[in-house]
Scaffold this motif. Structure first.
Motif, PDB file in Angstrom:
ATOM      1  N   TRP A  11       0.826  -1.213   0.000  1.00  0.00           N
ATOM      2  CA  TRP A  11       0.000   0.000   0.000  1.00  0.00           C
ATOM      3  C   TRP A  11       0.865   1.269   0.000  1.00  0.00           C
ATOM      4  CZ3 TRP A  11      -4.208   1.666  -1.549  1.00  0.00           C
ATOM      5  CH2 TRP A  11      -4.857   2.771  -0.979  1.00  0.00           C
TER       6      TRP A  11
ATOM      7  N   MET B 149       0.989   4.129  -2.830  1.00  0.00           N
ATOM      8  CA  MET B 149       0.801   5.561  -2.538  1.00  0.00           C
ATOM      9  C   MET B 149       1.963   6.383  -3.083  1.00  0.00           C
ATOM     10  SD  MET B 149      -1.967   6.345  -1.119  1.00  0.00           S
ATOM     11  CE  MET B 149      -1.764   7.854  -0.217  1.00  0.00           C
TER      12      MET B 149
ATOM     13  N   VAL C   8       1.452   9.476  -5.681  1.00  0.00           N
ATOM     14  CA  VAL C   8       1.903  10.833  -5.388  1.00  0.00           C
ATOM     15  C   VAL C   8       2.910  11.309  -6.428  1.00  0.00           C
ATOM     16  CG1 VAL C   8       3.205  12.232  -3.756  1.00  0.00           C
ATOM     17  CG2 VAL C   8       1.406  10.705  -2.937  1.00  0.00           C
TER      18      VAL C   8
ATOM     19  N   LEU D 130       2.444  14.447  -9.026  1.00  0.00           N
ATOM     20  CA  LEU D 130       3.397  15.556  -9.074  1.00  0.00           C
ATOM     21  C   LEU D 130       3.900  15.789 -10.494  1.00  0.00           C
ATOM     22  CD1 LEU D 130       5.575  15.144  -5.870  1.00  0.00           C
ATOM     23  CD2 LEU D 130       4.171  17.088  -6.510  1.00  0.00           C
TER      24      LEU D 130
ATOM     25  N   VAL E 238       1.215  17.506 -12.559  1.00  0.00           N
ATOM     26  CA  VAL E 238       1.094  18.898 -12.126  1.00  0.00           C
ATOM     27  C   VAL E 238       2.247  19.735 -12.680  1.00  0.00           C
ATOM     28  CG1 VAL E 238       1.282  20.375 -10.101  1.00  0.00           C
ATOM     29  CG2 VAL E 238      -0.311  18.486 -10.100  1.00  0.00           C
TER      30      VAL E 238
ATOM     31  N   ILE F 154       1.865  23.158 -14.912  1.00  0.00           N
ATOM     32  CA  ILE F 154       2.509  24.438 -14.590  1.00  0.00           C
ATOM     33  C   ILE F 154       3.390  24.889 -15.746  1.00  0.00           C
ATOM     34  CG2 ILE F 154       4.177  25.547 -13.065  1.00  0.00           C
ATOM     35  CD1 ILE F 154       3.181  23.682 -10.866  1.00  0.00           C
TER      36      ILE F 154
ATOM     37  N   LEU G 234       1.426   4.111  10.751  1.00  0.00           N
ATOM     38  CA  LEU G 234       2.267   4.549   9.628  1.00  0.00           C
ATOM     39  C   LEU G 234       1.417   4.953   8.437  1.00  0.00           C
ATOM     40  CD1 LEU G 234       5.231   4.877   9.013  1.00  0.00           C
ATOM     41  CD2 LEU G 234       5.184   2.640   7.929  1.00  0.00           C
ATOM     42  N   TYR G 235       0.385   4.146   8.192  1.00  0.00           N
ATOM     43  CA  TYR G 235      -0.500   4.467   7.074  1.00  0.00           C
ATOM     44  C   TYR G 235      -1.170   5.818   7.277  1.00  0.00           C
ATOM     45  CZ  TYR G 235       0.024  -0.462   5.923  1.00  0.00           C
ATOM     46  OH  TYR G 235       0.523  -1.659   5.618  1.00  0.00           O
TER      47      TYR G 235
ATOM     48  N   GLU H 284       1.259   8.574   6.553  1.00  0.00           N
ATOM     49  CA  GLU H 284       1.509   8.705   5.128  1.00  0.00           C
ATOM     50  C   GLU H 284       0.313   9.334   4.413  1.00  0.00           C
ATOM     51  OE1 GLU H 284       2.184   5.149   3.014  1.00  0.00           O
ATOM     52  OE2 GLU H 284       2.868   6.248   1.238  1.00  0.00           O
ATOM     53  N   GLY H 285      -0.853   8.933   4.880  1.00  0.00           N
ATOM     54  CA  GLY H 285      -2.050   9.519   4.288  1.00  0.00           C
ATOM     55  C   GLY H 285      -2.080  11.019   4.472  1.00  0.00           C
TER      56      GLY H 285
ATOM     57  N   ALA I  12       0.549  12.615   2.188  1.00  0.00           N
ATOM     58  CA  ALA I  12       0.116  12.664   0.790  1.00  0.00           C
ATOM     59  C   ALA I  12      -0.922  13.759   0.594  1.00  0.00           C
ATOM     60  CB  ALA I  12      -0.453  11.310   0.389  1.00  0.00           C
TER      61      ALA I  12
ATOM     62  N   ILE J  45       0.799  17.064   0.427  1.00  0.00           N
ATOM     63  CA  ILE J  45       1.485  17.271  -0.863  1.00  0.00           C
ATOM     64  C   ILE J  45       0.472  17.669  -1.933  1.00  0.00           C
ATOM     65  CG2 ILE J  45       2.710  16.078  -2.724  1.00  0.00           C
ATOM     66  CD1 ILE J  45       4.115  14.422  -0.556  1.00  0.00           C
ATOM     67  N   LEU J  46      -0.667  16.954  -1.958  1.00  0.00           N
ATOM     68  CA  LEU J  46      -1.688  17.274  -2.964  1.00  0.00           C
ATOM     69  C   LEU J  46      -2.221  18.688  -2.774  1.00  0.00           C
ATOM     70  CD1 LEU J  46      -3.634  13.915  -3.239  1.00  0.00           C
ATOM     71  CD2 LEU J  46      -2.168  14.994  -4.941  1.00  0.00           C
TER      72      LEU J  46
ATOM     73  N   THR K  70       0.386  21.108  -4.121  1.00  0.00           N
ATOM     74  CA  THR K  70       0.437  21.162  -5.590  1.00  0.00           C
ATOM     75  C   THR K  70      -0.792  21.872  -6.144  1.00  0.00           C
ATOM     76  OG1 THR K  70      -0.454  18.928  -5.565  1.00  0.00           O
ATOM     77  CG2 THR K  70       1.891  19.164  -6.026  1.00  0.00           C
TER      78      THR K  70
ATOM     79  N   ILE L 204      -0.166  25.482  -5.873  1.00  0.00           N
ATOM     80  CA  ILE L 204       0.783  25.951  -6.898  1.00  0.00           C
ATOM     81  C   ILE L 204       0.092  26.093  -8.246  1.00  0.00           C
ATOM     82  CG2 ILE L 204       2.836  25.296  -8.218  1.00  0.00           C
ATOM     83  CD1 ILE L 204       3.906  24.023  -5.646  1.00  0.00           C
ATOM     84  N   VAL L 205      -0.733  25.104  -8.586  1.00  0.00           N
ATOM     85  CA  VAL L 205      -1.412  25.151  -9.889  1.00  0.00           C
ATOM     86  C   VAL L 205      -2.343  26.359  -9.961  1.00  0.00           C
ATOM     87  CG1 VAL L 205      -3.076  23.987 -11.352  1.00  0.00           C
ATOM     88  CG2 VAL L 205      -1.246  22.689 -10.298  1.00  0.00           C
TER      89      VAL L 205
END
Lengths: 126, 171
Positions: A10, A14, A18, A22, A25, A29, B9-10, B13-14, B17, B20-21, B24, B27-28
């Motif tokens: 998993w 992921m 991700v 990126l 994206v 840009i 941990l999951y 990480e979730g 992520a 990060i999304l 981004t 930024i867009v």
């Protein structure tokens, strides 16, 4: 695949998701900076004002007349062709047809070409 | 307290992520304000439109009458100061306080009686054109009752077409 631990699948998935998002994206840009540039370049390259000015002058010149020693119409029309060629890098030619008995309109054939953009029009008076 | 701790941990990480999304996406959404070298074309385009509109206004007779337009009179009388006043007022007009910083240099290009094309300076703004500016060119046709360059013989006059060319740049 006996003995291989597959607990982390998993996490790896992921990681892929991700990194791919990126990547896309980054492309978006990258493209977005080009959009304004290409649009503005297209507008600058199209000789809209040159065509407007030349067309306006040709129509005006059609209604000038040569009076005695003043060759108004001939001079202005020659000036239009010469200056277009020298200053706007364009070949301009035109001819007109005067009103006849059955047709009361004046017609002017206008041709413009600057090597990239061609413009042709048959103008008709009201 | 019996609690399973397998999913920690999951969860981390979730959250990472999701952050990060979000970044981004931010930024867009903001990327339209990214300014690159190539975007100067947008300014050029606006300056060119502004300049050619200003020249068109100068070349329109008052109240759309059949009289001479201000530009026609300026070219015939070589009135550098009047051109400067009218043109600077038009292009540097803003809705906010103060004016814009647009400078110009105007020339008249004509065909002389031997058919040669030449250019005479008409007017320029307080800041002289030195060559390093990033200028755009706009032009306007004018029919004048004058033969360029000056010619005293009667048959030299009559109507002629000349091209008023203006270089525009922002200081």
């Amino acid at each position: 695949m006996a003995g291989l631990r597959d607990d982390a699948q998993w996490i790896v998935l992921m990681g892929f998701i991700v990194s791919f998002s990126l990547f896309f994206v980054a492309i978006v840009i990258n493209q977005s900076t080009v959009v304004g540039q290409t649009t503005a370049e297209a507008v600058i390259e199209f000789p809209k004002n040159d065509i407007r000015g030349m067309r306006d002058m040709i129509i005006q010149s059609e209604f000038l007349t040569d009076e005695g020693v003043f060759n108004n119409k001939t001079n202005v029309q020659n000036d239009i062709k010469t200056l277009s060629l020298h200053r706007q890098n364009s070949v301009v030619s035109f001819s007109s047809r005067n009103p006849t008995g059955s047709d009361p309109h004046t017609y002017i054939e206008i041709h413009y070409y600057n090597g990239v953009t061609a413009y042709n029009e048959t103008w008709r008076s009201n | 307290m019996v609690m399973s701790e397998n999913g920690q941990l999951y969860t981390i990480e979730g959250i990472a992520a999701a952050l990060i999304l979000l970044v981004t996406a931010f930024i867009v959404v903001n990327s339209t304000s990214v300014y690159t070298q190539g975007d100067t074309h947008i300014n050029d385009m606006q300056l060119e439109l502004l300049g050619s509109d200003a020249l068109s206004m100068l070349n329109t007779a008052p109240n759309s009458s059949f009289g001479k337009s201000p530009l026609q009179t300026i070219v015939e009388t070589d009135d550098s100061a009047l051109f400067r006043t009218l043109f600077l007022n038009t292009i540097n007009n803003t809705t906010g306080p103060g004016g814009d910083r647009i400078q110009y240099k105007a020339n008249v290009t004509y065909v002389d009686k031997d058919g040669f094309v030449s250019t005479l300076p008409l007017s320029d703004s307080p800041h002289p054109f030195v060559g390093g500016e990033h200028a755009v060119r706009v032009s306007q046709w004018v029919i004048v009752e004058k033969r360029f360059p000056d010619c005293s013989a009667g048959s030299c006059s009559g109507k002629h077409a000349v091209l008023v060319e203006v270089l525009l740049w922002r200081d």
